[in-house]
Design an enzyme around this catalytic site. Structure first.
Site, short mmCIF file in Angstrom:
data_model
loop_
_atom_site.label_atom_id
_atom_site.label_comp_id
_atom_site.label_asym_id
_atom_site.label_seq_id
_atom_site.Cartn_x
_atom_site.Cartn_y
_atom_site.Cartn_z
N GLY A 161 2.93 2.09 10.90
CA GLY A 161 2.75 1.44 12.18
C GLY A 161 2.35 -0.01 11.97
O GLY A 161 2.83 -0.91 12.66
N ALA A 162 1.43 -0.22 11.02
CA ALA A 162 0.97 -1.57 10.70
C ALA A 162 0.28 -1.52 9.34
O ALA A 162 -0.07 -0.45 8.84
CB ALA A 162 0.01 -2.08 11.76
N GLU A 198 -2.77 -3.67 6.97
CA GLU A 198 -3.90 -4.58 7.15
C GLU A 198 -4.01 -5.69 6.11
O GLU A 198 -5.11 -6.21 5.88
CB GLU A 198 -5.21 -3.76 7.11
CG GLU A 198 -5.53 -3.10 5.77
CD GLU A 198 -5.05 -1.66 5.64
OE1 GLU A 198 -5.58 -0.93 4.79
OE2 GLU A 198 -4.14 -1.28 6.40
N ASN A 199 -2.92 -6.11 5.50
CA ASN A 199 -2.99 -7.19 4.51
C ASN A 199 -3.97 -8.26 4.96
O ASN A 199 -3.91 -8.73 6.10
CB ASN A 199 -1.60 -7.83 4.33
CG ASN A 199 -0.50 -6.81 4.22
OD1 ASN A 199 -0.48 -5.98 3.33
ND2 ASN A 199 0.43 -6.87 5.17
N GLU A 259 -6.33 -2.50 12.70
CA GLU A 259 -6.01 -3.35 11.54
C GLU A 259 -7.05 -4.46 11.35
O GLU A 259 -7.37 -4.83 10.21
CB GLU A 259 -4.62 -3.97 11.71
CG GLU A 259 -3.49 -2.97 11.87
CD GLU A 259 -3.49 -1.88 10.80
OE1 GLU A 259 -3.82 -2.18 9.63
OE2 GLU A 259 -3.15 -0.73 11.14
N GLU A 283 0.82 -1.21 0.00
CA GLU A 283 0.00 0.00 0.00
C GLU A 283 0.86 1.26 0.00
O GLU A 283 1.84 1.33 0.75
CB GLU A 283 -0.92 0.02 1.23
CG GLU A 283 -1.95 1.12 1.15
CD GLU A 283 -2.85 1.18 2.39
OE1 GLU A 283 -4.01 1.59 2.25
OE2 GLU A 283 -2.38 0.83 3.49
N HIS A 315 -10.07 -3.25 9.52
CA HIS A 315 -9.82 -3.18 8.08
C HIS A 315 -10.17 -4.48 7.35
O HIS A 315 -10.40 -4.48 6.15
CB HIS A 315 -8.34 -2.89 7.82
CG HIS A 315 -7.99 -1.45 7.81
ND1 HIS A 315 -8.65 -0.50 7.06
CD2 HIS A 315 -6.99 -0.77 8.45
CE1 HIS A 315 -8.10 0.69 7.24
NE2 HIS A 315 -7.09 0.55 8.07
N GLU A 351 -9.57 4.26 6.34
CA GLU A 351 -8.83 4.69 7.52
C GLU A 351 -9.70 5.38 8.56
O GLU A 351 -9.49 5.22 9.76
CB GLU A 351 -7.66 5.59 7.11
CG GLU A 351 -6.66 4.91 6.18
CD GLU A 351 -6.03 3.65 6.77
OE1 GLU A 351 -6.21 3.38 7.98
OE2 GLU A 351 -5.37 2.92 6.01
#
Length: 901
Positions: free
Chosen positions: A291-292, A294-295, A328, A152, A331, A350
């Site tokens: 930070g992270a 969300e795959n 996450e 992303e 998401h 988001e």
């Protein structure tokens, strides 16, 4: 390796003329990718082959898809059972990052086609695409590597040839070829594992094939190869695992693992939608730009945002980890199952995930009272950025790939979530959630625009949500509502205008009229029915003695009262008539309005002084924030003025800090722990000197803890106080303390401990230590992802601010190389190095430097820095004498400062 496609013809990406987007031609659509990748950890390259199934939408003699920094070795196009071409002509458009495949034989509309490509790429160190991450082997100190991904927003094209747009969803069959001892992960579970002959090494390896994914966007694809350990929970319907490299204590993954299992179950019930994948993996990555991420089914995190050691980290870290994990996981539905059709709808992902993380945190940890801190955290973050002319609408037009990273900011996340909070209050939470369920059910596995969300909420509520909310998402900024009291003493007059921190709104910038939910609080309760949709109106109030607008600060606006009314509201706070959210929000509004000229700064200082009896952490968090904003604006002013402001802060917080103490008991409340930490740090960093209530002043207490820690007592500094103690001793110490903290960074057991030490280094003011901090930031000891950490606290003092700017200029080429413009980290560093200035001469110097350099990829962040400096400069011009007079009148400013300002 050679530069990709050097000298190639320019061709490729189409332009969606209706919205000005640079997107791929619509003549074909991908339906499935069969992708195999094999990395080489010796030379950091990888080989791949991909077969993409295509639906041919229009008669075609070319196919365009996205590639970036890939070497294409062979290409074949076939239709049904016949080969169209195995040696097509390729052209490349570097600006659009598009490879076009040209062939003579036509692909007829309505047929199926296959595109097969072999390619190679670099396992890069840019934290983007398919990249390498490193860690130290605890056994022998050698550097080990793993291969991981960050797609992303537009870096799937950097990993493999792809139709890299969120609306072009497809299924994926992923195969990873790797050494037998390595763990291979992807979005889905493993279908098979076989032994194969490696083309790259010539030896035997394993080929791990994963089950086919559901239809999904390319930016959510993920794959990881490396030595990994894990903990697993089976308490949810599918297995939930947390992975980390061998140098980490995997037991620290249990908090996130257990929380994730409970959260997935909670979301399934809340959304009335099953999590559609067969497992949930969460992986701590040593090098990670965000930070992270969300795959779908394989979420990646910075180590510090996933692994949590209850003994080594404090309450605020625990809350951060919980919020990130729940963000996450939200998401997985909002963004992954249902995806925005293009990046101007990023807020749909988001904003909702941010709101949902607070919603679920409140459900899981009601004692944390997160909706109180939402007012001082998310809302203020949104209002701060959106008060600049260089802000942008929530739904921001995005045309090119290099523009996308810049909108991953407080508007998409914080303002987006605040809009959702506002609409949830407007509709009622149950109705709002029913609308969300309808939205997810209708658009599962598809793509949406903002109007689809409004339609679902309208359907659930019976109200025309789009008419109300479109104004909030399609326009930049927000209003200030000015309140005057009518002579009849039975009503108030309210008027809305555009709010800008720079206080220079032009008539053409003040044409948008927002539907402002006034949320009128009186002694009778809260009236949520009143909406200001015009420029101005009269509002009846039951009693002029007590009223307040924006109850609990669910609305996205500032409220400007007269000084007399503000004084009455201060008394109402003491009388218990205002909620915690009301009190914190009122202080935030007063501070922001003073900074922009609606009120005098002396009035805010007086208001803060009147809150000396306040007992709530969130309110004190906002009080200290507003004092800090004043002190930051006065950073380059005369020392006596700055010392007087520091003394004022010390007077406000010191006694409370000593009464609260800095000892922590087992079982102490989450909020109480943070409150003690806040008071200790605020008092110590403002020079706490004496107290009749304790044998140690706070500075002495900090040094006492630090010295015990330096002698080997790892428990001497409580995790809640670690950052404050480090900051206090560096602010008042020297080289000895600095060296101890560098060693703490090098030897810390957890990422949280190491990051806290790294983040504190900039507090040291001595020129030689400032230089060491800046040199350290660019050294091999600090990962690119963490460059911003050691330099951030240099903004707390003038020598540091000046040195930062000089460092940025002297090292521009190096910084640009370490942090490519396409990634948001460069913009972050530019803002850190520029935004703390306060004068027009600083603006001129910054503009001059960047006028000779490309600002592509961070131009918006730079503009925001300049706006922030301009706002402070104008604030000082207005209120410099006002603040000086107030400080003198109360004995904080004893020396004459005449002629020194």
């Amino acid at each position: 390796m050679c530069k990709l496609h050097a000298g190639a013809d320019v061709a490729g990406g189409g332009l969606d003329l209706s919205k000005g987007r640079e997107i791929l031609p619509a003549n074909v659509r991908p339906t499935n990718y069969d992708l195999t990748l094999e990395p080489n950890f010796e030379n950091f390259t990888y080989q791949g082959n991909v077969t993409i199934d295509l639906d041919v939408v229009e008669d075609s003699t070319s196919i365009s898809l996205n590639t970036l920094e890939l070497a294409i070795h062979s290409t074949k196009v076939s239709s049904e059972s016949s080969v169209i071409t195995s040696s097509p002509k390729l052209s490349y458009d570097d600006g659009k990052q598009v490879t076009t495949i040209h062939f003579d034989q036509k692909l007829p509309a309505g047929t199926k086609a296959k595109l097969t490509m072999t390619f190679s790429g670099e396992l890069n160190d840019k934290l983007a695409g398919f990249y390498r991450s490193s860690y130290k082997d605890a056994r022998d100190g050698t550097t080990k590597y793993l291969a991981t991904t960050q797609m992303e927003p537009t870096d799937a094209r950097r990993a493999f040839p792809s139709f890299d747009e969120p609306a072009l969803k497809a299924t994926f069959d992923i195969t990873l070829v790797a050494e037998k001892h390595l763990t291979c992960l992807s979005n889905m579970d493993v279908a098979s594992e076989t032994e194969v002959d490696s083309e790259m090494s010539g030896g035997k390896k394993k080929a791990v094939k994963f089950n086919k994914t559901p239809p999904m966007s390319t930016y959510l694809l993920a794959f990881i190869i490396g030595e990994l350990q894990y903990v697993e929970s089976r308490s949810f319907r599918v297995p939930v695992r947390v992975y980390a490299t061998p140098d980490k204590d995997i037991e620290h993954g249990k908090f996130s693992m257990e929380l994730a299992a409970k959260t997935l179950e909670f979301y399934e019930k809340t959304f009335d939608s099953k999590f559609p994948l067969p497992k949930m993996d969460m992986v701590a990555i040593p090098d990670f730009s965000a930070g992270a991420m969300e795959n779908w089914g394989l979420i990646t995190y910075r180590v510090v945002d996933l692994l949590f050691d209850e003994k080594a980290s404090g309450a605020s870290t625990k809350q951060r980890v919980a919020e990130v994990v729940q963000h996450e996981l939200a998401h997985q539905w909002f963004g992954n199952l249902v995806t925005m059709d293009f990046w101007d709808g990023l807020w749909l992902n988001e904003g909702f995930a941010t709101w949902m993380s607070w919603y679920s945190c409140n459900s899981f940890y009601p004692e944390w009272k997160v909706w109180q801190s939402y007012v001082t955290d998310n809302l203020q973050s949104a209002l701060s950025l959106d008060s600049l002319r260089s802000s942008h609408p929530i739904e921001v037009p995005v045309k090119r790939a290099d523009e996308i990273n810049q909108i991953f900011d407080a508007i998409s996340y914080s303002k987006g979530s605040c809009v959702l909070r506002m609409i949830s209050k407007y509709l009622g939470e149950d109705t709002f959630m029913e609308g969300i369920r309808r939205y997810l059910k209708k658009h599962a596995y598809g793509n949406t625009q903002t109007g689809d969300l409004w339609a679902a909420l309208s359907d659930a509520s019976g109200r025309n949500v789009e008419n109300v909310m479109d104004i909030w998402t399609k326009n930049v900024g927000y209003p200030v509502v000015s309140v005057t009291e009518n002579e009849d003493s039975k009503s108030i007059h309210v008027k809305q205008n555009r709010f800008l921190r720079t206080a220079d709104v032009k008539p053409e910038e003040d044409k948008t009229l927002y539907p402002v939910f006034l949320g009128l609080r009186t002694r009778d309760g809260v009236d949520e029915s009143i909406t200001l949709s015009e420029r101005e109106m009269n509002v009846e109030v039951p009693s002029i003695e007590f009223f307040k607008l924006n109850a609990d600060h669910a609305g996205i606006y500032r409220t400007s009262y007269s000084p007399a009314r503000l004084e009455k509201l201060g008394q109402a706070a003491k009388d218990g008539l205002l909620t915690v959210e009301d009190r914190a929000g009122m202080i935030a509004d007063a501070g922001a309005l003073a900074a922009s000229g609606y009120q005098r700064t002396s009035g805010v200082l007086a208001l803060l002084r009147g809150f000396d009896d306040e007992s709530e952490f969130v309110v004190w968090d906002e009080i200290t924030t507003r004092i800090a904003s004043i002190r930051n604006a006065w950073t380059f002013e005369d020392r006596e003025i700055k010392d007087a402001l520091k003394a004022f802060q010390r007077d406000l917080v010191s006694d409370k800090a000593h009464k609260a103490g800095w000892k922590f008991q087992e079982g102490e409340g989450h909020i109480e722990q943070q409150f003690k930490s806040l008071l200790f740090g605020s008092a110590g960093l403002s020079g706490d000197k004496t107290s009749r209530l304790t044998e140690f002043r706070i500075i002495d207490a900090a040094f006492d803890m630090f010295n015990k820690f330096a002698k080997g007592d790892a428990t001497a500094i409580h995790p809640n106080l670690r950052g404050s103690v480090y900051g206090i001793v560096l602010q008042n110490g020297g080289e000895r303390e600095y060296d101890i903290l560098v060693n703490a960074y090098r030897t810390g057991n957890t990422s949280d401990e190491r990051n806290t030490a790294l983040r504190s280094l900039g507090r040291a003011k001595q020129p030689e230590l400032i230089k060491r901090t800046l040199d350290f930031a660019l050294s091999s000891e600090v990962k690119e992802q963490d460059i911003y950490l050691p330099i951030g606290s240099l903004r707390t003092h003038v020598p540091g601010i000046n040195a930062l700017w000089q460092w940025l200029q002297d090292n521009w080429l190096t910084i640009q190389k370490k942090l490519p413009p396409g990634l948001s980290m460069l913009g972050t560093v530019v803002q850190i190095c520029t935004a703390s200035f306060t004068k027009q001469e600083h603006i001129d110097a910054i503009k001059k430097f960047f006028s000779e350099r490309s600002t592509k990829g961070f131009d918006q962040g730079l503009a925001q820095s300049l706006d922030a400096i301009r706002a402070k400069s104008m604030w000082l011009e207005r209120d410099r004498e006002d603040v000086e007079s107030w400080l003198k009148a109360r004995g904080y400013l004893k020396k004459s400062t005449e002629g020194k300002l």
